[in-house]
Write an enzyme that holds these catalytic residues in place. Structure first.
Site, PDB file in Angstrom:
ATOM      1  N   TYR A  58       0.834  -1.210   0.000  1.00 40.55           N
ATOM      2  CA  TYR A  58       0.000   0.000   0.000  1.00 40.55           C
ATOM      3  C   TYR A  58       0.870   1.263   0.000  1.00 40.55           C
ATOM      4  CZ  TYR A  58      -4.273  -2.741   0.660  1.00 40.55           C
ATOM      5  OH  TYR A  58      -5.323  -3.610   0.475  1.00 40.55           O
ATOM      6  N   PRO A 216     -16.174  -1.672  -0.436  1.00 40.11           N
ATOM      7  CA  PRO A 216     -17.597  -1.893  -0.157  1.00 40.11           C
ATOM      8  C   PRO A 216     -18.484  -0.761  -0.680  1.00 40.11           C
ATOM      9  CG  PRO A 216     -16.474  -1.143   1.822  1.00 40.11           C
ATOM     10  CD  PRO A 216     -15.398  -1.410   0.782  1.00 40.11           C
TER      11      PRO A 216
HETATM   12  N1  LIG Z   1      -7.553  -7.313  -0.922  1.00 38.99           N
HETATM   13  C1  LIG Z   1      -7.536  -6.512  -1.962  1.00 38.99           C
HETATM   14  O1  LIG Z   1      -7.174  -6.897  -3.093  1.00 38.99           O
HETATM   15  C2  LIG Z   1      -7.956  -5.081  -1.763  1.00 38.99           C
HETATM   16  C3  LIG Z   1      -8.128  -4.235  -2.879  1.00 38.99           C
HETATM   17  C4  LIG Z   1      -8.534  -2.917  -2.648  1.00 38.99           C
HETATM   18  C5  LIG Z   1      -8.771  -2.470  -1.338  1.00 38.99           C
HETATM   19  N2  LIG Z   1      -8.568  -3.328  -0.273  1.00 38.99           N
HETATM   20  C6  LIG Z   1      -8.824  -2.903   1.113  1.00 38.99           C
HETATM   21  O2  LIG Z   1     -10.150  -2.420   1.163  1.00 38.99           O
HETATM   22  C7  LIG Z   1     -10.160  -1.122   1.749  1.00 38.99           C
HETATM   23  C8  LIG Z   1     -11.332  -0.359   1.219  1.00 38.99           C
HETATM   24  O3  LIG Z   1     -11.246  -0.199  -0.201  1.00 38.99           O
HETATM   25  P1  LIG Z   1     -11.722   1.159  -0.849  1.00 38.99           P
HETATM   26  O4  LIG Z   1     -10.911   2.283  -0.319  1.00 38.99           O
HETATM   27  O5  LIG Z   1     -11.785   0.991  -2.318  1.00 38.99           O
HETATM   28  O6  LIG Z   1     -13.203   1.232  -0.207  1.00 38.99           O
HETATM   29  P2  LIG Z   1     -14.500   2.108  -0.438  1.00 38.99           P
HETATM   30  O7  LIG Z   1     -14.998   2.417   0.938  1.00 38.99           O
HETATM   31  O8  LIG Z   1     -15.381   1.406  -1.389  1.00 38.99           O
HETATM   32  O9  LIG Z   1     -14.037   3.432  -1.167  1.00 38.99           O
HETATM   33  C9  LIG Z   1     -13.379   4.459  -0.491  1.00 38.99           C
HETATM   34  C10 LIG Z   1     -13.402   5.689  -1.396  1.00 38.99           C
HETATM   35  O10 LIG Z   1     -14.734   6.162  -1.432  1.00 38.99           O
HETATM   36  C11 LIG Z   1     -14.740   7.531  -1.074  1.00 38.99           C
HETATM   37  N3  LIG Z   1     -15.940   7.787  -0.272  1.00 38.99           N
HETATM   38  C12 LIG Z   1     -16.334   7.139   0.817  1.00 38.99           C
HETATM   39  N4  LIG Z   1     -17.499   7.652   1.304  1.00 38.99           N
HETATM   40  C13 LIG Z   1     -17.822   8.641   0.491  1.00 38.99           C
HETATM   41  C14 LIG Z   1     -18.897   9.528   0.465  1.00 38.99           C
HETATM   42  N5  LIG Z   1     -19.881   9.487   1.390  1.00 38.99           N
HETATM   43  N6  LIG Z   1     -18.926  10.441  -0.517  1.00 38.99           N
HETATM   44  C15 LIG Z   1     -17.948  10.463  -1.460  1.00 38.99           C
HETATM   45  N7  LIG Z   1     -16.879   9.640  -1.485  1.00 38.99           N
HETATM   46  C16 LIG Z   1     -16.823   8.718  -0.506  1.00 38.99           C
HETATM   47  C17 LIG Z   1     -13.521   7.734  -0.216  1.00 38.99           C
HETATM   48  O11 LIG Z   1     -13.099   9.078  -0.285  1.00 38.99           O
HETATM   49  P3  LIG Z   1     -12.693   9.885   1.073  1.00 38.99           P
HETATM   50  O12 LIG Z   1     -11.444   9.246   1.612  1.00 38.99           O
HETATM   51  O13 LIG Z   1     -12.498  11.268   0.540  1.00 38.99           O
HETATM   52  O14 LIG Z   1     -13.842   9.770   1.997  1.00 38.99           O
HETATM   53  C18 LIG Z   1     -12.527   6.793  -0.862  1.00 38.99           C
HETATM   54  O15 LIG Z   1     -11.851   7.411  -1.931  1.00 38.99           O
HETATM   55  C19 LIG Z   1      -8.775  -0.551   1.415  1.00 38.99           C
HETATM   56  O16 LIG Z   1      -8.389   0.472   2.318  1.00 38.99           O
HETATM   57  C20 LIG Z   1      -7.914  -1.775   1.593  1.00 38.99           C
HETATM   58  O17 LIG Z   1      -7.630  -1.965   2.966  1.00 38.99           O
HETATM   59  C21 LIG Z   1      -8.171  -4.605  -0.486  1.00 38.99           C
END
Ligand SMILES: NC(=O)c1ccc[n+]([C@@H]2O[C@H](COP(=O)([O-])OP(=O)(O)OC[C@H]3O[C@@H](n4cnc5c(N)ncnc54)[C@H](OP(=O)(O)O)[C@@H]3O)[C@@H](O)[C@H]2O)c1
Length: 305
Positions: A58, A216
């Site tokens: 990361y 999610p």
């Molecule tokens: N195992 C794997 O292959 C894998 C792959 C990808 C991710 N992951 C894990 O999964 C975690 C979550 O993934 P993700 O970050 O893609 O999750 P996510 O919760 O689907 O997306 C987060 C993004 O959505 C934005 N967001 C959230 N709430 C919002 C709202 N109310 N309005 C507008 N934008 C909003 C956030 O921006 P802000 O920060 O500005 O709120 C951020 O950029 C990662 O941190 C990592 O630990 C694992």
């Protein structure tokens, strides 16, 4: 204020907070110093989010070290939180000049070396959970399992699992281990529903492990996506939010995941404290079947057959 309860990934095994803090995007904005990270950890823990999801790669191999600087300043107890990390993806990165191209390595030598670096970077002497980040076509299950066994026996890792594995890949590695794989961390959301029908959630329910769910909220595309699918899902989520009077579309999108009987554990990606608090409200929302299916129908663009 809603606070996340806990969940055992497998019966009698490691327990995590029901909602997990994902650290992938920690360095996406302005780089936080150790004090800022320590405050973020406090915010998460106050909401009951005691589990923190990492990977060696990361932030181009830099997030774990930045988070570790925060942990070193944080006043809480190490035993009060859970640290998750992953390994196996080899990025072509200035921090790994030896990687000529992106590839995978799930060999024991690499896994054990990666865990040592994660422990050092996170300023800790054990990981609560170690995952193989992605299936590796060259995985030798005996070799990977030997690394897992040595790490667990040495107390460097409390539990092990996988990420992005098919049920067959999961079963292969599990067949070589004397203890269970406790999770498969997979992509799933109101915008990415293939796990509902390709056997991954059925496998989790059959074996009784709780799958962790990445992106999610569709990685943010739920809010910014302009396509027909995103627009239709937003409208369906808004309708359910209005009906339940509970939170906004992000709250309902997480409640939709929590409604599934396989006991999904969403890994939240936002770094914003106020957004984390809104998402934790999902724990108090139980969608009824018709609300759940209305969101599925909006996502898939058709009623179920
Ligand atoms: N195992 C794997 O292959 C894998 C792959 C990808 C991710 N992951 C894990 O999964 C975690 C979550 O993934 P993700 O970050 O893609 O999750 P996510 O919760 O689907 O997306 C987060 C993004 O959505 C934005 N967001 C959230 N709430 C919002 C709202 N109310 N309005 C507008 N934008 C909003 C956030 O921006 P802000 O920060 O500005 O709120 C951020 O950029 C990662 O941190 C990592 O630990 C694992």
């Amino acid at each position: 204020m809603a606070v996340s309860p806990r969940i055992e990934l497998v019966a009698g095994g490691l327990s995590l907070s029901r909602l997990v803090f994902g650290a992938w995007r920690l360095l996406d904005g302005q780089r936080p110093d150790g004090d800022a990270v320590a405050r973020l950890i406090d915010t998460a823990v106050d909401l009951g989010l005691t589990s923190f999801d990492h990977a060696d790669i990361y932030g181009g191999y830099e997030v774990e070290e930045a988070f570790g600087a925060g942990l070193a300043r944080w006043k809480g107890r190490r035993e009060g939180i859970e640290l998750i990390s992953k390994c196996g993806i080899m990025l072509a990165s200035p921090n790994r000049p030896q990687n000529r191209l992106k590839h995978y390595d799930t060999g024991a030598v690499h896994i054990e070396a990666s865990v040592e670096r994660s422990l050092q970077n996170l300023c800790t002497d054990y990981l609560d959970l170690l995952l193989i980040h992605r299936p590796d076509p060259l995985m030798d299950a005996d070799d990977t399992a030997r690394a897992f066994e040595r790490l667990v026996t040495a107390g460097k890792v409390r539990a092990v699992g996988v990420s992005n594995f098919t049920p067959e890949q999961f079963d292969l590695l599990a067949s070589r281990l004397p203890f269970p794989l406790v999770t498969n961390q997979i992509e799933h959301s109101v915008l990415e529903t293939s796990a509902l029908t390709d056997g991954r959630l059925d496998h989790a329910q059959r074996l009784g492990y709780a799958p962790m769910i990445w992106s999610p909220l569709g990685g943010g595309s739920l809010f910014t996506g302009e396509g027909a699918r995103e627009q239709s899902v937003r409208a369906a989520l808004q309708a359910v939010a209005a009906e339940t009077g509970a939170g906004d579309i992000s709250t309902i999108a997480i409640a939709w995941l929590l409604r599934h009987p396989a006991r999904l554990v969403p890994v939240l990606g936002t770094m914003k404290p106020e957004r984390l608090a809104g998402l934790v409200k999902a724990l108090d929302v139980t969608l009824d079947r018709q609300q759940w299916f209305a969101i599925l129908e909006a996502s898939e663009g058709r009623a179920v057959p």
